[in-house]
Structures are given as structure tokens and as C-alpha cells.
Design a protein around this motif. Structure first.
Motif, mmCIF file in Angstrom:
data_model
loop_
_atom_site.group_PDB
_atom_site.id
_atom_site.type_symbol
_atom_site.label_atom_id
_atom_site.label_comp_id
_atom_site.label_asym_id
_atom_site.label_seq_id
_atom_site.Cartn_x
_atom_site.Cartn_y
_atom_site.Cartn_z
ATOM 1 N N ILE A 2 0.849 -1.193 0.000
ATOM 2 C CA ILE A 2 0.000 0.000 0.000
ATOM 3 C C ILE A 2 0.883 1.241 0.000
ATOM 4 O O ILE A 2 2.078 1.166 0.278
ATOM 5 N N ARG A 3 0.264 2.369 -0.321
ATOM 6 C CA ARG A 3 0.920 3.671 -0.223
ATOM 7 C C ARG A 3 0.192 4.480 0.835
ATOM 8 O O ARG A 3 -1.015 4.332 1.012
ATOM 9 N N VAL A 4 0.922 5.340 1.508
ATOM 10 C CA VAL A 4 0.315 6.239 2.480
ATOM 11 C C VAL A 4 0.597 7.657 2.014
ATOM 12 O O VAL A 4 1.737 8.006 1.713
ATOM 13 N N VAL A 5 -0.457 8.465 1.909
ATOM 14 C CA VAL A 5 -0.314 9.849 1.470
ATOM 15 C C VAL A 5 -0.835 10.777 2.561
ATOM 16 O O VAL A 5 -1.766 10.437 3.290
ATOM 17 N N ASP A 6 -0.218 11.940 2.672
ATOM 18 C CA ASP A 6 -0.668 12.945 3.635
ATOM 19 C C ASP A 6 -1.870 13.681 3.078
ATOM 20 O O ASP A 6 -1.897 14.049 1.903
ATOM 21 N N VAL A 7 -2.856 13.894 3.932
ATOM 22 C CA VAL A 7 -4.018 14.696 3.590
ATOM 23 C C VAL A 7 -3.924 15.957 4.438
ATOM 24 O O VAL A 7 -3.968 15.900 5.665
ATOM 25 N N GLU A 8 -3.759 17.094 3.764
ATOM 26 C CA GLU A 8 -3.583 18.353 4.488
ATOM 27 C C GLU A 8 -4.887 18.809 5.121
ATOM 28 O O GLU A 8 -5.963 18.646 4.559
ATOM 29 N N SER A 25 -6.313 22.318 7.301
ATOM 30 C CA SER A 25 -5.933 23.714 7.510
ATOM 31 C C SER A 25 -5.568 24.041 8.960
ATOM 32 O O SER A 25 -4.620 24.778 9.198
ATOM 33 N N ASN A 26 -6.279 23.517 9.918
ATOM 34 C CA ASN A 26 -6.009 23.909 11.306
ATOM 35 C C ASN A 26 -5.675 22.718 12.206
ATOM 36 O O ASN A 26 -5.844 22.794 13.413
ATOM 37 N N ARG A 27 -5.216 21.625 11.614
ATOM 38 C CA ARG A 27 -4.832 20.433 12.359
ATOM 39 C C ARG A 27 -3.616 19.810 11.681
ATOM 40 O O ARG A 27 -3.330 20.103 10.535
ATOM 41 N N PRO A 28 -2.950 18.897 12.391
ATOM 42 C CA PRO A 28 -1.853 18.173 11.724
ATOM 43 C C PRO A 28 -2.383 17.340 10.563
ATOM 44 O O PRO A 28 -3.556 16.941 10.551
ATOM 45 N N ASN A 29 -1.546 17.119 9.575
ATOM 46 C CA ASN A 29 -1.947 16.299 8.416
ATOM 47 C C ASN A 29 -2.343 14.900 8.862
ATOM 48 O O ASN A 29 -1.801 14.366 9.808
ATOM 49 N N LYS A 30 -3.311 14.332 8.149
ATOM 50 C CA LYS A 30 -3.707 12.948 8.381
ATOM 51 C C LYS A 30 -3.071 12.087 7.299
ATOM 52 O O LYS A 30 -2.746 12.549 6.221
ATOM 53 N N LYS A 31 -2.940 10.821 7.573
ATOM 54 C CA LYS A 31 -2.412 9.879 6.586
ATOM 55 C C LYS A 31 -3.549 9.026 6.064
ATOM 56 O O LYS A 31 -4.352 8.519 6.835
ATOM 57 N N ARG A 32 -3.611 8.902 4.752
ATOM 58 C CA ARG A 32 -4.635 8.078 4.117
ATOM 59 C C ARG A 32 -3.924 6.975 3.353
ATOM 60 O O ARG A 32 -2.979 7.218 2.636
ATOM 61 N N SER A 33 -4.395 5.737 3.542
ATOM 62 C CA SER A 33 -3.780 4.590 2.889
ATOM 63 C C SER A 33 -4.544 4.235 1.616
ATOM 64 O O SER A 33 -5.761 4.392 1.543
ATOM 65 N N THR A 34 -3.810 3.775 0.616
ATOM 66 C CA THR A 34 -4.388 3.385 -0.653
ATOM 67 C C THR A 34 -3.545 2.279 -1.280
ATOM 68 O O THR A 34 -2.381 2.135 -0.940
ATOM 69 N N ILE A 35 -4.160 1.539 -2.161
ATOM 70 C CA ILE A 35 -3.425 0.486 -2.861
ATOM 71 C C ILE A 35 -2.810 1.083 -4.111
ATOM 72 O O ILE A 35 -3.295 1.915 -4.751
#
Length: 70
Positions: free
Chosen positions: A52-58, A60-70
Motif C-alpha cells: 500500500i501507499r500512504v499519502v498525507d491529507v492536508e 488547515s487547522n490540524r496536523p496532516n492525516k495519513k490516508r492509505s491506498t493500494i
């Protein structure tokens, strides 16, 4: 749990907490409710194995979240 998470990610990218909820909804009482830590550790191992790949989801007023995808 690896295969279950891969199956859910094949449908759509998701955050760890979304995957935990999907596992609970899909399997109900037939599958023990996973600990959120188990989900994130498994996602880390899947990423390390190149499945899988993990990408950052920005955000605006919180730390970035990580979203996993194939």
C-alpha cells in the motif's frame, strides 16, 4: 487482518479509523473488534512491504492525516 485491510483498501482509500469502523460494520460480532493500534501497525507493515501507499491529507487547522491506498 492484513487481507481484510487490503480488501477494504481495494474498494477505496481510507484512514486507519475508517478501516477500523469498516471492519466492525462488516464482520460485527463474528470478528473480534480490532484495537486501533493493531490497524495502524498492520498498515505500517503493509506499507513497508510495498503493498500500500500512504499519502498525507492536508488539514488547515490540524496536523496532516495519513490516508492509505493500494
Amino acid at each position: 487482518m492484513r487481507l481484510h485491510l487490503l480488501a477494504l483498501l481495494a474498494k477505496e482509500p481510507a484512514h486507519g479509523y475508517e478501516l477500523k469502523q469498516a471492519l466492525e460494520q462488516t464482520f460485527g460480532s463474528a470478528y473480534p473488534s480490532p484495537n486501533i493500534g493493531q490497524v495502524y501497525v498492520t498498515l505500517g507493515r503493509l506499507e513497508k512491504d510495498g503493498l500500500i501507499r500512504v499519502v498525507d491529507v492536508e488539514q488547515s487547522n490540524r496536523p496532516n492525516k495519513k490516508r492509505s491506498t493500494i
